[in-house]
Write a protein that holds these residues in place. Structure first.
Motif, PDB file in Angstrom:
ATOM      1  N   ARG A 162     -10.648   9.657   4.102  1.00  0.00           N
ATOM      2  CA  ARG A 162     -10.714  10.939   3.404  1.00  0.00           C
ATOM      3  C   ARG A 162     -10.703  12.131   4.356  1.00  0.00           C
ATOM      4  N   ARG A 177      -4.644  10.179   0.190  1.00  0.00           N
ATOM      5  CA  ARG A 177      -5.078   9.181  -0.788  1.00  0.00           C
ATOM      6  C   ARG A 177      -4.273   7.909  -0.558  1.00  0.00           C
ATOM      7  N   CYS A 178      -4.944   6.766  -0.625  1.00  0.00           N
ATOM      8  CA  CYS A 178      -4.275   5.490  -0.434  1.00  0.00           C
ATOM      9  C   CYS A 178      -4.334   4.667  -1.715  1.00  0.00           C
ATOM     10  N   LEU A 179      -3.236   3.994  -2.021  1.00  0.00           N
ATOM     11  CA  LEU A 179      -3.137   3.128  -3.185  1.00  0.00           C
ATOM     12  C   LEU A 179      -2.873   1.701  -2.728  1.00  0.00           C
ATOM     13  N   SER A 232       0.852  -1.188   0.000  1.00  0.00           N
ATOM     14  CA  SER A 232       0.000   0.000   0.000  1.00  0.00           C
ATOM     15  C   SER A 232       0.887   1.236   0.000  1.00  0.00           C
ATOM     16  N   GLU A 243      -6.540   1.010  -0.871  1.00  0.00           N
ATOM     17  CA  GLU A 243      -7.335   1.880  -1.735  1.00  0.00           C
ATOM     18  C   GLU A 243      -8.822   1.701  -1.414  1.00  0.00           C
ATOM     19  N   GLY A 244      -9.508   2.816  -1.291  1.00  0.00           N
ATOM     20  CA  GLY A 244     -10.932   2.774  -0.985  1.00  0.00           C
ATOM     21  C   GLY A 244     -11.246   2.852   0.489  1.00  0.00           C
ATOM     22  N   GLU A 245     -10.195   2.793   1.355  1.00  0.00           N
ATOM     23  CA  GLU A 245     -10.452   2.915   2.791  1.00  0.00           C
ATOM     24  C   GLU A 245     -10.965   4.324   3.108  1.00  0.00           C
TER      25      GLU A 245
END
Length: 513
Positions: free
Chosen positions: A93, A82-84, A72, A88-90
């Motif tokens: 925000r 922002r997370c990759l 990640s 991602e999607g956690e």
């Protein structure tokens, strides 16, 4: 049994220990020794690959670490996180960058509590976070000290989450791949092992660079120092660090990693680093530790080591000793160092146990390739609820590159410099899943924009009421001397951006450099 004692590429797995509902095996693959600079070269352009490697002439660190292919990535830009990858999607925000880091680190450190196994105790970094926090994150922590946004394409913060680490032990010449994910450990082991069939020296063909100038001329930088001194007279603060950004342009495409590999050959830095991102590279030759967290018995001990006080080196031994002695005894430099040590002691008092803070040393002389420095060390035992990430948040940015009081100095820095610092004066390093950490202050760095064929080298100096503006300006150039040498650009710089010929300045003596 020490890591590396097993036969080539033998797999050693620790017994699985179940914590909660999770069960994780730590794996060690031992592979044939390879120099870390050579091992990292094939991966140096991969996004989120990183090498933490001391200079060849360094005295302190006996370890290097190489990571790639994070599970990640946590990225922050202008306050947005922002997370990759796996994260991602956690729903992060609405959280701050440090809050997100803390959630991730806390979760992983709880899972890996058993990593205190004696067989891994000597390895400083086994798995966890590697990356950087840029200077502008400080404004997010304290809006009163916020300044301009970063001018660089790089994020304000980027930390990868790594489940496999290549660990280079210089003392034993052993290379081990350590991690908590079998597939990632095997992938990294195989990738490094394959290099042995193609390894060779890194090429020396480099394009030509030209010094393009700074966002401050000599005159305007000295005016900025006078402005800071007027603020000191007005009682706004006691000291502030003022910086400017030197730019170097290439006549052809270049590979930033080749310059790191050249730099590290003669470097005395314990905190060399190369970080690769999709929109830029960071080369660090920092001599300054921000802080280190280690376990001592039942406590996590934090050590901060601020640098304040700089003098040039000389090839003449007698003159070099005189320069060192003058720095060590200089009342202005000692007062500045002590002031920042007091600031760090105050910051640490908020996160350390009562009566645990101590001065390990104050104003000790350290000598590097181009400069002498005064260094202090303040240490303490972290409170039980404090971890390495919350310590980073509490101390950030380091007082040695802001000033005292910190918030007032940061506000003035933003007003005077009128441009963001980006990675410069932030922090670079690792935070281990076991709770330990080691982060440097991001000084003596190069920010590479390969697409636009340029390097930016920010440099700064601490300003007090006793500062001589011209001497402080020249000190910034002394700190950049290794960059000019690295890029084979004449030093001192001669450029129309400067209003005077610094080579003729009565306080600038080339033989001292």
């Amino acid at each position: 049994m020490p890591i590396g004692a097993e036969s080539y590429h033998q797999r050693l797995c620790f017994d699985s220990v179940r914590i909660g509902i999770k069960s994780i095996q730590m794996i060690i693959n031992d592979v044939a020794w390879l120099d870390p600079v050579v091992a990292f070269e094939p991966f140096s352009n991969e996004p989120y690959a990183a090498l933490l490697c001391p200079g060849r002439q360094a005295n302190g660190s006996g370890w290097a670490f190489f990571v790639r292919n994070p599970s990640s990535v946590i990225i922050a830009k202008n306050g947005r996180v922002r997370c990759l990858g796996d994260l991602e999607g956690e729903a992060y925000r609405h959280l701050s960058p440090f809050e997100v880091l803390n959630i991730i680190h806390s979760s992983r450190s709880q899972e890996n509590d058993r990593l205190r196994d004696e067989r891994l105790s000597a390895v400083p970094f086994c798995s966890g976070l590697v990356g950087f926090a840029g200077y502008e994150l400080g404004g997010g922590l304290e809006p009163r000290g916020a300044g301009p946004a970063s001018p660089f394409l790089l994020p304000d913060m980027a930390f990868g989450v790594y489940d496999a680490v290549a660990v280079f032990n210089f003392a034993s010449q052993r290379l081990s791949i350590v991690g908590r994910d079998q597939r990632r450990v095997d992938d990294l082991s195989d990738a490094i092992s394959s290099i042995h069939h193609n390894s060779g020296s890194i090429g020396d063909i480099m394009p030509s660079f030209e010094f393009k100038g700074s966002n401050f001329s000599e005159d305007t930088f000295e005016e900025a120092i006078l402005l800071a001194q007027n603020n000191i007279l007005d009682g706004e603060y006691y000291q502030a660090n003022i910086s400017h950004q030197l730019e170097f342009a290439s006549n052809a495409p270049f590979d930033a990693y080749r310059y790191f590999s050249r730099l590290i050959e003669t470097s005395h830095s314990d905190y060399g680093a190369y970080l690769s991102y999709p929109n830029g590279k960071i080369i660090s030759n920092s001599p300054e530790r921000f802080f280190q967290v280690n376990r001592h018995k039942n406590n996590m001990v934090i050590r901060a080591e601020p640098i304040k006080g700089t003098a040039p080196r000389s090839t003449d031994p007698d003159l070099d000793k005189k320069l060192a002695d003058n720095l060590r005894l200089d009342p202005k430099e000692r007062a500045e160092n002590t002031m920042i040590a007091d600031l760090l002691r105050n910051d640490l008092s908020a996160i350390c146990k009562d009566h645990s803070i101590q001065e390990d040393f104050i104003c000790r002389l350290f000598s590097y390739k181009n400069v002498h420095h005064l260094v202090s060390r303040i240490s303490g035992k972290l409170q039980d609820q404090v971890n390495a990430v919350t310590a980073l948040q509490a101390l950030f940015p380091c007082g040695s590159i802001t000033g005292a009081p910190k918030i007032a100095a940061m506000k003035s820095i933003g007003d005077i410099e009128a441009v963001g610092r980006g990675p410069y004066c932030g922090a670079i390093g690792y935070i281990d899943d076991r709770g330990t950490a080691d982060l440097s202050v991001a000084i003596r760095i190069l920010i590479a924009d390969e697409e636009n064929r340029k390097f930016v080298a920010p440099v700064g100096s601490g300003i007090t009421l006793r500062s001589d503006p011209q001497k402080e300006y020249l000190e910034t150039l002394i700190k950049a001397r290794s960059v000019f040498d690295l890029l084979e650009v004449p030093f001192p710089p001669q450029h129309s951006a400067y209003h005077s010929d610094i080579a003729l300045s009565p306080k600038f003596d080339k033989q001292l450099l």
